[in-house]
Scaffold this active site. Structure first.
Site, PDB file in Angstrom:
ATOM      1  N   HIS A  24       0.938  -1.069  -0.097  1.00 32.55           N
ATOM      2  CA  HIS A  24      -0.055  -0.043   0.224  1.00 32.55           C
ATOM      3  C   HIS A  24       0.827   1.603   0.185  1.00 32.55           C
ATOM      4  O   HIS A  24       1.385   1.534   1.011  1.00 32.55           O
ATOM      5  CB  HIS A  24      -1.155  -0.082   1.363  1.00 32.55           C
ATOM      6  CG  HIS A  24      -1.560   1.002   1.365  1.00 32.55           C
ATOM      7  ND1 HIS A  24      -2.118   1.862   2.560  1.00 32.55           N
ATOM      8  CD2 HIS A  24      -2.610   0.571   1.070  1.00 32.55           C
ATOM      9  CE1 HIS A  24      -2.816   2.308   2.007  1.00 32.55           C
ATOM     10  NE2 HIS A  24      -3.565   2.893   0.657  1.00 32.55           N
ATOM     11  N   GLU A  51       1.711  -0.349  -4.968  1.00 31.79           N
ATOM     12  CA  GLU A  51       0.090   0.575  -5.673  1.00 31.79           C
ATOM     13  C   GLU A  51       0.645   2.191  -5.297  1.00 31.79           C
ATOM     14  O   GLU A  51       0.499   2.557  -4.259  1.00 31.79           O
ATOM     15  CB  GLU A  51      -0.994   0.247  -3.963  1.00 31.79           C
ATOM     16  CG  GLU A  51      -2.243   0.955  -4.581  1.00 31.79           C
ATOM     17  CD  GLU A  51      -2.789   1.613  -3.429  1.00 31.79           C
ATOM     18  OE1 GLU A  51      -3.899   1.838  -3.342  1.00 31.79           O
ATOM     19  OE2 GLU A  51      -1.829   2.356  -2.609  1.00 31.79           O
ATOM     20  N   ASP A  53      -1.059   5.519  -5.794  1.00 36.17           N
ATOM     21  CA  ASP A  53      -1.922   6.553  -5.904  1.00 36.17           C
ATOM     22  C   ASP A  53      -2.356   7.373  -7.506  1.00 36.17           C
ATOM     23  O   ASP A  53      -1.341   8.019  -6.856  1.00 36.17           O
ATOM     24  CB  ASP A  53      -2.909   7.825  -4.904  1.00 36.17           C
ATOM     25  CG  ASP A  53      -3.443   6.692  -3.667  1.00 36.17           C
ATOM     26  OD1 ASP A  53      -4.041   5.107  -3.997  1.00 36.17           O
ATOM     27  OD2 ASP A  53      -2.932   6.955  -2.843  1.00 36.17           O
ATOM     28  N   HIS A  66      -0.890  10.908  -2.877  1.00 35.11           N
ATOM     29  CA  HIS A  66      -2.150  10.520  -1.744  1.00 35.11           C
ATOM     30  C   HIS A  66      -3.393  10.917  -2.634  1.00 35.11           C
ATOM     31  O   HIS A  66      -4.255  10.559  -2.493  1.00 35.11           O
ATOM     32  CB  HIS A  66      -2.140  10.097  -0.176  1.00 35.11           C
ATOM     33  CG  HIS A  66      -3.055  10.114   0.526  1.00 35.11           C
ATOM     34  ND1 HIS A  66      -4.333   8.996   0.742  1.00 35.11           N
ATOM     35  CD2 HIS A  66      -3.829  10.532   1.058  1.00 35.11           C
ATOM     36  CE1 HIS A  66      -4.741   8.786   1.299  1.00 35.11           C
ATOM     37  NE2 HIS A  66      -4.796  10.229   2.145  1.00 35.11           N
TER      38      HIS A  66
END
Length: 343
Positions: A24, A51, A53, A66
């Site tokens: 994450h 991952e 964003d 983020h």
């Protein structure tokens, strides 16, 4: 004849896939999130996917943050040349006062440096403040491919489109740009090491018309999608809702308490999703007491680490197909230990 029948059944029987460990924002428990160092660390400790964003710059380049609000994740406030860029925006109904990626070119963003977003809980990560740039999607793709070659195992990417309706409203739709970049990287099928995730619905439906890459519908315990395509995430978790999701997505990414409550008891969500043909990848497994269920906390310090692996084991016991974690080292260890029990 009996032996031939047994062999035929063995060949026909589906092989259970090992649950995937999704880093994450990289190994964000050990390095500032969404930095190449964080992603690199995740690949070193065995994560299957990293991952990012994704948000867009002024010149339409995907970068990993983020949020498009970069006030808390970069040193932008310390750059006097960008002081006039500070502004107030309402994004998905929330008021933000700060600096935003869409107001900076990539070249300008590259002059900034990342910093730890949760310094009170992760003070050790502040030692890396000011060391790393804001990475582009292209750089993350290159890292995943390089590390796949170096490690001999496939390392995929699991991008999330952040605020796609907002970006579309300012003339920056994400879908075609993202699909074109991923396809150009050679990832254009359901077998590619890619999942695309979103909390919104219409974003995923648009993507489904453009690509065969696997899509994941994210859902929180409360509220509903920002594009108002559905009344609530609760409605989307019903059998009818799951069936509707299966028409455009390959799985769901639920908040972890929707799979196993803080009381340690599993819900029917995994079974319901599997019945609809959907994978289940819950988020987010974190080691700090502040994020753990009460039974897994050690001591009273919110920043102290508790029994993260125990929490992950319960998620695995509930039948999840993978999970997001800020601590992929623990995630891999917990996954492999659980597999070693024969379950």
């Amino acid at each position: 004849m009996l032996i031939l029948t047994i062999l035929a059944l063995a060949v026909a029987a589906p092989v259970a896939e090992r649950p995937i460990v999704i880093a994450h924002r990289g190994a964000s428990g050990e390095r500032p999130e969404h930095t190449l160092a964080s992603y690199e660390r995740a690949t070193e400790v065995g994560a299957d996917f990293i991952e990012p964003d994704l948000v867009l710059t002024k010149d339409d380049v995907f970068v990993a943050r983020h949020e498009n609000d970069i006030t808390d994740t970069t040193d932008v406030a310390a750059h006097p040349e960008f002081a006039s860029r500070r502004t107030v925006k309402t994004i998905d109904g929330e008021r933000h006062d700060g600096w935003f990626t869409e107001d900076f070119t990539l070249a300008e963003l590259k002059t900034l440096r990342a910093k730890e977003r949760l310094p009170q809980l992760r003070p050790q990560n502040t030692a890396y403040d000011g060391k790393f740039e804001v990475p582009t999607l292209a750089e993350i793709i290159d890292l995943a491919k390089r590390r796949s070659k170096e490690t001999g195992r496939t390392i995929g990417i699991y991008p999330e489109t952040k605020h796609p309706t907002f970006f579309a409203s300012i003339g920056k739709p994400m879908e075609r740009r993202l699909v074109d970049q991923l396809h150009a990287a050679g990832w254009d099928s359901a077998k590619a090491p890619v999942f695309i995730q979103s909390f919104e619905v219409n974003n995923l439906k648009a993507l489904r018309k453009m690509t065969r890459l696997r899509l994941i519908q994210l859902m929180s315990a409360e509220g509903g999608p920002a594009d108002d395509a559905q009344p609530s995430y609760a409605a989307m978790r019903t059998p009818a809702g799951m069936k509707a999701i299966a028409a455009y997505a390959d799985g769901i990414g639920p908040e972890k308490t929707l799979v196993v409550g803080n009381d340690g008891k599993a819900t029917t969500l995994v079974a319901d999703a599997h019945r609809a043909g959907l994978k289940v990848h819950p988020w987010t497994m974190r080691a700090e007491n502040a994020f753990l269920p009460p039974a897994d906390r050690v001591g009273t310090d919110p920043a102290a680490h508790g029994r993260l692996r125990a929490e992950i084991a319960r998620q695995l016991a509930a039948g999840v197909d993978g999970f997001f974690t800020d601590f992929p080292y623990d995630g891999v260890a917990a996954r492999d230990a659980y597999a070693g029990t024969g379950k």
